[in-house]
Design an enzyme around this catalytic site. Structure first.
Site, PDB file in Angstrom:
ATOM      1  N   ALA A  30      17.168  13.803 -17.619  1.00  0.00           N
ATOM      2  CA  ALA A  30      16.946  13.970 -16.170  1.00  0.00           C
ATOM      3  C   ALA A  30      16.419  15.380 -15.915  1.00  0.00           C
ATOM      4  CB  ALA A  30      18.213  13.699 -15.366  1.00  0.00           C
ATOM      5  N   LEU A  31      15.402  15.714 -16.669  1.00  0.00           N
ATOM      6  CA  LEU A  31      14.912  17.094 -16.688  1.00  0.00           C
ATOM      7  C   LEU A  31      14.311  17.508 -15.344  1.00  0.00           C
ATOM      8  CD1 LEU A  31      13.144  17.239 -20.167  1.00  0.00           C
ATOM      9  CD2 LEU A  31      15.557  17.636 -19.618  1.00  0.00           C
ATOM     10  N   HIS A  35      15.429  22.959 -16.458  1.00  0.00           N
ATOM     11  CA  HIS A  35      15.253  22.718 -17.896  1.00  0.00           C
ATOM     12  C   HIS A  35      13.924  23.297 -18.378  1.00  0.00           C
ATOM     13  CE1 HIS A  35      17.999  19.299 -16.766  1.00  0.00           C
ATOM     14  NE2 HIS A  35      18.644  19.778 -17.821  1.00  0.00           N
ATOM     15  N   GLY A 147      21.806  27.383 -19.451  1.00  0.00           N
ATOM     16  CA  GLY A 147      21.615  27.968 -18.134  1.00  0.00           C
ATOM     17  C   GLY A 147      22.884  28.651 -17.644  1.00  0.00           C
TER      18      GLY A 147
END
Ligand code: PAF
Length: 281
Positions: A30-31, A35, A147
């Site tokens: 689900a980039l 990302h 992240g």
């Protein structure tokens, strides 16, 4: 770009590439642009970029969250290709957790047991720690990219990498935000327009704390109260607003040096997290 589904094929794909740095970007698919930022950092630093896509069932504390987690492999592969990924590792659950699987990597202490660990339950970070260990051992990258939005996840991974002596350098990239300030997350797609507007109270509350701390307020409770007021004005009752030591995740008695301000809140049915670091400049 090649797509491999097994650890054996991943190792084979990387066999002749180990003379120059290999970077791994672990994802659950689900980039989004967040990302892409990690992939660009990996592309900049490494000769070979590996991205994993695996929606890890063991880190979901709610079956409904796992079932609703967006899956978009075709679009993810297109984005990976556009960002110059060399190898995508997209295993199925049986490859990661084969029959008889009986090992859990479990980081103990405040790092894993407070905030996200308390709200989502012990099993959440056990699931993260176990799958990240497997991904690191599968790809054996020089660098692995995460992240800063998932600050506690990063602290857990930092701990396990140090404790297990896994030879990788962790690269932590700043939280990627939409123009309105909302931290990018795969879960944002589940927000209605009204919920999305209300969710902006989360980055606003973090900014409020940052600004108040800059005026010299050092009482964490006073700073917490500011954030709570901002959230409540938008009808958000957070699961937590916490001011903690970013290395240990212990609450700070007074705001001095570097402090992590972390918020988790449900907006409608969607659970969001965000954080910022104050002090220490
Ligand atoms: O941050 C994530 O997307 C996941 O927790 C990770 C690191 C890919 C492990 O499943």
């Amino acid at each position: 770009m090649i797509v491999v589904r097994t650890v054996a094929d991943l190792r084979e794909a990387l066999r002749d590439r180990r003379t120059a740095p290999v970077g791994l970007v672990p994802t659950m698919g689900a980039l989004h642009e967040g990302h892409a930022t990690l992939l660009r950092a990996a592309r900049r630093d490494n000769a070979t970029v590996v991205m994993s896509i695996f929606v890890n069932p063991t880190q979901f504390n709610e079956q409904s969250d796992l079932a609703a987690y967006p899956r978009s492999e075709e679009a993810d592969l297109a984005l990976a290709e556009a960002e110059g990924v060399d190898v995508v590792f997209a295993p199925d659950a049986a490859e990661v957790y084969p029959q008889g699987f009986a090992t859990t990597v479990s980081v103990t202490g405040a790092i894993a047991e407070t905030l996200e660990g308390a709200e989502r339950g012990r099993a959440h970070f056990d699931g993260v720690a176990t799958v990240v260990t497997k991904l690191l051992l599968g790809a054996l990258p020089d660098h692995a990219y995460f992240g800063a939005k998932d600050a506690q996840q990063v602290a857990v991974i930092r701990r396990l990498v140090a404790d297990l002596g896994i030879p990788v350098t962790l690269m932590v990239c700043p939280t990627s935000r939409d123009d309105d300030g909302l931290a990018r997350s795969s879960r944002n797609t589940r927000l209605s327009p009204e919920e999305r507007a209300r969710a902006l109270a989360i980055p606003r509350a973090l900014q409020e704390v940052t600004d108040a701390a800059a005026t010299g307020i050092t009482d964490p409770e006073a700073l917490r109260a500011r954030a709570m007021a901002t959230l409540e004005a938008s009808g958000i009752r957070p699961e937590y607003v916490a001011l903690v030591d970013p290395a240990t995740f212990a609450p700070v008695p007074v705001v001095e040096g570097v402090v992590l301000v972390a918020i988790a809140a449900r907006v409608g049915a969607t659970r969001l997290i965000d954080n910022t670091v104050i002090g220490g400049a």
